[in-house]
Design a protein around this motif. Sequence first.
Motif, PDB file in Angstrom:
ATOM      1  N   ASP A  24       0.759   6.367   8.011  1.00  0.00           N
ATOM      2  CA  ASP A  24       1.333   6.070   6.876  1.00  0.00           C
ATOM      3  C   ASP A  24       0.637   6.995   5.641  1.00  0.00           C
ATOM      4  OD1 ASP A  24       3.212   4.372   7.747  1.00  0.00           O
ATOM      5  OD2 ASP A  24       2.137   2.707   7.213  1.00  0.00           O
ATOM      6  N   SER A  25       1.159   7.230   4.536  1.00  0.00           N
ATOM      7  CA  SER A  25       0.639   7.914   3.619  1.00  0.00           C
ATOM      8  C   SER A  25      -0.377   6.848   2.560  1.00  0.00           C
ATOM      9  CB  SER A  25       1.498   8.488   2.544  1.00  0.00           C
ATOM     10  OG  SER A  25       2.408   7.561   2.234  1.00  0.00           O
ATOM     11  N   LEU A  26      -1.234   7.195   2.036  1.00  0.00           N
ATOM     12  CA  LEU A  26      -1.966   6.337   1.283  1.00  0.00           C
ATOM     13  C   LEU A  26      -1.277   5.676   0.119  1.00  0.00           C
ATOM     14  CD1 LEU A  26      -5.631   8.236   1.321  1.00  0.00           C
ATOM     15  CD2 LEU A  26      -4.903   5.874   2.597  1.00  0.00           C
ATOM     16  N   ALA A  27      -0.218   6.494  -0.437  1.00  0.00           N
ATOM     17  CA  ALA A  27       0.488   6.068  -1.498  1.00  0.00           C
ATOM     18  C   ALA A  27       1.307   4.783  -0.846  1.00  0.00           C
ATOM     19  CB  ALA A  27       1.511   7.196  -1.962  1.00  0.00           C
ATOM     20  N   ARG A  28       1.786   4.812   0.235  1.00  0.00           N
ATOM     21  CA  ARG A  28       2.647   3.571   0.699  1.00  0.00           C
ATOM     22  C   ARG A  28       1.628   2.520   0.734  1.00  0.00           C
ATOM     23  NH1 ARG A  28       3.635   0.886   5.385  1.00  0.00           N
ATOM     24  NH2 ARG A  28       5.684  -0.191   5.682  1.00  0.00           N
ATOM     25  N   ALA A  29       0.487   2.591   1.436  1.00  0.00           N
ATOM     26  CA  ALA A  29      -0.452   1.666   1.666  1.00  0.00           C
ATOM     27  C   ALA A  29      -0.958   0.896   0.291  1.00  0.00           C
ATOM     28  CB  ALA A  29      -1.653   2.006   2.241  1.00  0.00           C
ATOM     29  N   ALA A  30      -1.134   2.068  -0.741  1.00  0.00           N
ATOM     30  CA  ALA A  30      -1.424   1.328  -2.052  1.00  0.00           C
ATOM     31  C   ALA A  30      -0.270   0.527  -2.677  1.00  0.00           C
ATOM     32  CB  ALA A  30      -1.813   2.369  -2.922  1.00  0.00           C
ATOM     33  N   ARG A  31       1.002   1.165  -2.568  1.00  0.00           N
ATOM     34  CA  ARG A  31       2.283   0.257  -3.283  1.00  0.00           C
ATOM     35  C   ARG A  31       2.259  -1.050  -2.553  1.00  0.00           C
ATOM     36  NH1 ARG A  31       5.354   4.027  -2.260  1.00  0.00           N
ATOM     37  NH2 ARG A  31       6.243   3.473  -0.363  1.00  0.00           N
ATOM     38  N   LEU A  32       2.016  -1.121  -1.293  1.00  0.00           N
ATOM     39  CA  LEU A  32       2.264  -2.410  -0.308  1.00  0.00           C
ATOM     40  C   LEU A  32       1.191  -3.360  -0.835  1.00  0.00           C
ATOM     41  CD1 LEU A  32       3.025  -1.951   3.462  1.00  0.00           C
ATOM     42  CD2 LEU A  32       4.270  -3.227   1.812  1.00  0.00           C
ATOM     43  N   MET A  33      -0.226  -2.910  -1.017  1.00  0.00           N
ATOM     44  CA  MET A  33      -1.202  -3.893  -1.617  1.00  0.00           C
ATOM     45  C   MET A  33      -0.962  -4.244  -3.013  1.00  0.00           C
ATOM     46  SD  MET A  33      -4.759  -2.533   0.165  1.00  0.00           S
ATOM     47  CE  MET A  33      -4.293  -0.526   0.281  1.00  0.00           C
ATOM     48  N   THR A  34      -0.329  -3.540  -3.709  1.00  0.00           N
ATOM     49  CA  THR A  34      -0.076  -3.889  -5.101  1.00  0.00           C
ATOM     50  C   THR A  34       0.923  -4.609  -5.226  1.00  0.00           C
ATOM     51  OG1 THR A  34      -0.710  -1.595  -5.879  1.00  0.00           O
ATOM     52  CG2 THR A  34       0.607  -2.963  -7.478  1.00  0.00           C
ATOM     53  N   GLU A  35       2.111  -4.651  -4.219  1.00  0.00           N
ATOM     54  CA  GLU A  35       3.319  -5.433  -4.452  1.00  0.00           C
ATOM     55  C   GLU A  35       3.130  -6.814  -4.026  1.00  0.00           C
ATOM     56  OE1 GLU A  35       6.352  -3.369  -2.086  1.00  0.00           O
ATOM     57  OE2 GLU A  35       6.627  -1.943  -3.826  1.00  0.00           O
ATOM     58  N   LEU A  36       2.281  -6.919  -2.871  1.00  0.00           N
ATOM     59  CA  LEU A  36       1.909  -8.289  -2.229  1.00  0.00           C
ATOM     60  C   LEU A  36       0.827  -8.665  -2.991  1.00  0.00           C
ATOM     61  CD1 LEU A  36       2.240  -6.813   1.441  1.00  0.00           C
ATOM     62  CD2 LEU A  36       3.871  -8.108   0.217  1.00  0.00           C
ATOM     63  N   GLY A  37      -0.027  -8.131  -3.582  1.00  0.00           N
ATOM     64  CA  GLY A  37      -1.030  -8.816  -4.135  1.00  0.00           C
ATOM     65  C   GLY A  37      -2.269  -9.065  -3.163  1.00  0.00           C
ATOM     66  N   VAL A  38      -2.505  -8.116  -2.228  1.00  0.00           N
ATOM     67  CA  VAL A  38      -3.402  -8.275  -1.406  1.00  0.00           C
ATOM     68  C   VAL A  38      -4.495  -7.230  -1.410  1.00  0.00           C
ATOM     69  CG1 VAL A  38      -1.957  -9.362   0.472  1.00  0.00           C
ATOM     70  CG2 VAL A  38      -2.258  -6.790   0.398  1.00  0.00           C
ATOM     71  N   ARG A  39      -5.870  -7.385  -1.044  1.00  0.00           N
ATOM     72  CA  ARG A  39      -6.925  -6.525  -0.915  1.00  0.00           C
ATOM     73  C   ARG A  39      -6.888  -5.573   0.170  1.00  0.00           C
ATOM     74  NH1 ARG A  39     -11.862 -10.385  -3.068  1.00  0.00           N
ATOM     75  NH2 ARG A  39     -10.781 -11.428  -4.835  1.00  0.00           N
ATOM     76  N   SER A  40      -6.323  -5.971   1.071  1.00  0.00           N
ATOM     77  CA  SER A  40      -6.407  -5.205   2.466  1.00  0.00           C
ATOM     78  C   SER A  40      -5.137  -5.272   3.317  1.00  0.00           C
ATOM     79  CB  SER A  40      -7.578  -5.514   3.304  1.00  0.00           C
ATOM     80  OG  SER A  40      -7.459  -6.698   3.906  1.00  0.00           O
ATOM     81  N   LEU A  41      -4.830  -4.396   4.285  1.00  0.00           N
ATOM     82  CA  LEU A  41      -3.680  -4.358   5.133  1.00  0.00           C
ATOM     83  C   LEU A  41      -4.246  -4.132   6.709  1.00  0.00           C
ATOM     84  CD1 LEU A  41      -1.004  -2.254   3.177  1.00  0.00           C
ATOM     85  CD2 LEU A  41      -0.988  -4.733   3.700  1.00  0.00           C
TER      86      LEU A  41
END
Length: 223
Positions: free
Chosen positions: A103-120
Amino acid sequence: MRNLTVGDVMTTAVLTARPAMPLKEAARVLAEKHISALPVLDADDHLVGVVSEGDVLLKQGHQIPRRPHWWEGRRRRDTLRRAAGDTVGHVMSAPVETAMADDSLARAARLMTELGVRSLPVVDRHRALVGIVSRADVLSTFLRTDEEIRAEILGEVLVHLLWQDPTGIDVGVHDGVVTMTGVVGERSTAETAERLVRRLDGVVDVVSELRHRVDDGGLAHPR
């Protein structure tokens, strides 16, 4: 041009929990290791959930357990059921959003932001855990020096991808902001250069003042 992926920055040595782990043990690990969450694995080492500081606090906040009432909302009933448990399996969050190594880092960053989590958690196609990616891991891409970014623009974007003579283009980078001035052949080349540079890891913004000799209609021009 290759952008960093989740697999490039993730942590592979990951502390994990099992559903049967006592909640007090999970709380101890979280506190001693200074981490915010533990992926929870089943007997086949497949990811089944995540237990976080918030899940532990959920238990702490309901020290006097009670059965949920039928008239209470679904979320409230779920909270009370989870708070009544004393193992990781009872309080963990499930199902859980995940990332994959490619996965791209952009997708990971977007997911963490949308979910309000610190890690995936990072899993393979069989849901086996292969690592964990944190906000800090993603932010590390912005720590690239201006010199590294400039070198990639000149060597990779302009020469390798666009076949441009870099001596006719002035590229400046300051705190991740890229400025490009000079002359290229076609309008579409100037537009492509800006788009490619914006995608580079560590680039904050692009100010393109590239001029062109031939107006070929740009990237929207039908070919």
